[in-house]
Scaffold this motif. Structure first.
Motif: not given
Length: 367
Positions: A55-59
Motif C-alpha cells: 500500500t506504500n512504495d516505501r515499504f
C-alpha cells in the motif's frame, strides 16, 4: 485459519542513518496464511503466501524458505526520523508476535569556519571544528597532512545545544598542508569530514637587524588579526605628519646654516651670496681711496718725515641686520617686510685710524 502457526523469531533492533534503508526479518512456521508488518501500531505491509499486499512504495518485502520455515523481510526505503519507533511482526488470528525498535540517526553539519588559513612558521595556533545538529554527538578526530612540532586537540560540548559540539586543535606548524576534521559513529558506521588548507609564512626579516614593520603588518591577516579601518587611517595620517615635520626641519636647519643668522627667510641663501660679492667690491674700493687720502689736523713733530709711509686701514664692519640702510638690511634678511624678524645685534666697536705718513703726528688715539 493460521491459528496453529507461531512466530519462531521476530525482528531485531536496528539503527540506521536518515535517508538509508532499514531491514527487518520475521521467521514463522509453515501453514501461515497472512503476515502483517506494523510501524508504531499501524499496519504498513501485508504478506500472503502468493504475493505481498503493498500500500506504500516505501515499504517492500523479500521472502525466504529456510528448513521448512518461512522468513519474511520488510524493507523501509528512505528512512526518516519520523519512522523511529516500534516495529511489529504478527500473524493473522494469533496473539503471538515479534517486535523490535527502529532508531534513525541524523548526521548534522561539520565545518571549519575558515577554509584557508595563513599562520606564522613555528608559532602556536588553534583551529576550530564545529559539529552541529547531530542527533547523537559523534567522535571527532583530526588528520594532519603537514609537519608539526606539536599538536593536541580536545572536545567541548555546547552547553546551550545538546546536539552540537566543538573540537579545538592546537598545533605548531612547520610546513604547508591540510587539516582534516573527522566525525565518526561506530553504530551505525558513519563518517563525515571537513578539510582546510593551511599556509605557513616565515617571519619577516628586516635589514640591519631592524624591525620590518611593513612586513609584520602585511602578515597580520594571516595570523587571524587585521587592523580596523580607523587604525589604518590613523597610521596613514601619522606617517604623513611625520614626513611633513621632517621636511620642514630639514629645510629650516639648512637655511640657517647658509645665512649665518637666526632669521630664516625664503630667499636667505640666494641674497647672502649676492651680499658677499657686493661687500668685497665695496671694501676694495674704500681701501684704495684711503691709501691716497691723508688726514689733516693730526700732526706730531716727534716723527721723522723720512720714515717709510705705511697706511693701515681697518676693514669696514660687516653689515648687520640692524643697519640703518634699507638696502643693506634687505640684503641680509630678505625683503623689507621680513626685516623685523631679525634679532638685534650689539653695536659695532669704534674704529681706530692711524696715519703714520705724517711727520707731525706722534700719538693719536681716536675713540
Amino acid at each position: 485459519s493460521g491459528s496453529g502457526n507461531e512466530v519462531i523469531e521476530g525482528p531485531q533492533n536496528v539503527t540506521v542513518l536518515k535517508g538509508s534503508q532499514a531491514r527487518f526479518n520475521c521467521t514463522v512456521s509453515q501453514g501461515w496464511k497472512l503476515i502483517m508488518w506494523a510501524l508504531n501500531d499501524m499496519v504498513v505491509l501485508s504478506i500472503r503466501p502468493m504475493e505481498p499486499i503493498i500500500t506504500n512504495d516505501r515499504f517492500t518485502s523479500q521472502r525466504y524458505d529456510q528448513g521448512g520455515n518461512f522468513t519474511s523481510e520488510m524493507i523501509i526505503h528512505n528512512v526518516q526520523p519520523s519512522d523511529s519507533g516500534n516495529i511489529r511482526c504478527s500473524l493473522q488470528n494469533s496473539r503471538l508476535h515479534g517486535s523490535a525498535s527502529l532508531t534513525v540517526q541524523v548526521m548534522g553539519e561539520l565545518f571549519i569556519p575558515n577554509v584557508n588559513l595563513v599562520v606564522a612558521e613555528n608559532e602556536p595556533c588553534k583551529v576550530t571544528c564545529r559539529a552541529s545538529h547531530w542527533t547523537r554527538l559523534p567522535n571527532i578526530s583530526w588528520e594532519l597532512g603537514l609537519l608539526v612540532s606539536h599538536s593536541s586537540y580536545y572536545f567541548v560540548p555546547e552547553p546551550s545545544d545538546l546536539q552540537s559540539a566543538v573540537s579545538i586543535l592546537a598545533l605548531t606548524p612547520q610546513s604547508n598542508g591540510t587539516l582534516t576534521c573527522v566525525a565518526t559513529w561506530k553504530s551505525p558506521k558513519a563518517r563525515k569530514s571537513a578539510t582546510v588548507n593551511l599556509t605557513v609564512v616565515r617571519r619577516p626579516q628586516g635589514t640591519g637587524g631592524g624591525i620590518n614593520i611593513p612586513g609584520i603588518l602585511s602578515s597580520l591577516p594571516g595570523l587571524g588579526f587585521s587592523l580596523p579601518t580607523w587604525g589604518k587611517v590613523g597610521l596613514g595620517l601619522a606617517g604623513t605628519m611625520l614626513l611633513t615635520l621632517t621636511c620642514a626641519l630639514t629645510i629650516r636647519c639648512g637655511c640657517c646654516r647658509c645665512c649665518g643668522c637666526k632669521c630664516c627667510c625664503r630667499f636667505c641663501c640666494r641674497r647672502k651670496r649676492g651680499f658677499r660679492i657686493q661687500f668685497q667690491r665695496k671694501s676694495e674700493k674704500e681701501k684704495t681711496n684711503k691709501e691716497t687720502k691723508t688726514e689733516s689736523g693730526n700732526e706730531n713733530s716727534g716723527y721723522n718725515s723720512d720714515a717709510p709711509k705705511t697706511t693701515e686701514t681697518a676693514s669696514p664692519p660687516p653689515k648687520s641686520c640692524e643697519s640703518s640702510d634699507p638696502e643693506q638690511r634687505s640684503s641680509c634678511c630678505g625683503p623689507p617686510q621680513e626685516a623685523d624678524q631679525c634679532p638685534p645685534r650689539p653695536a659695532s666697536h669704534p674704529q681706530a685710524s692711524f696715519n703714520l705718513a705724517s711727520p707731525e703726528v706722534r700719538n693719536t688715539i681716536v675713540v
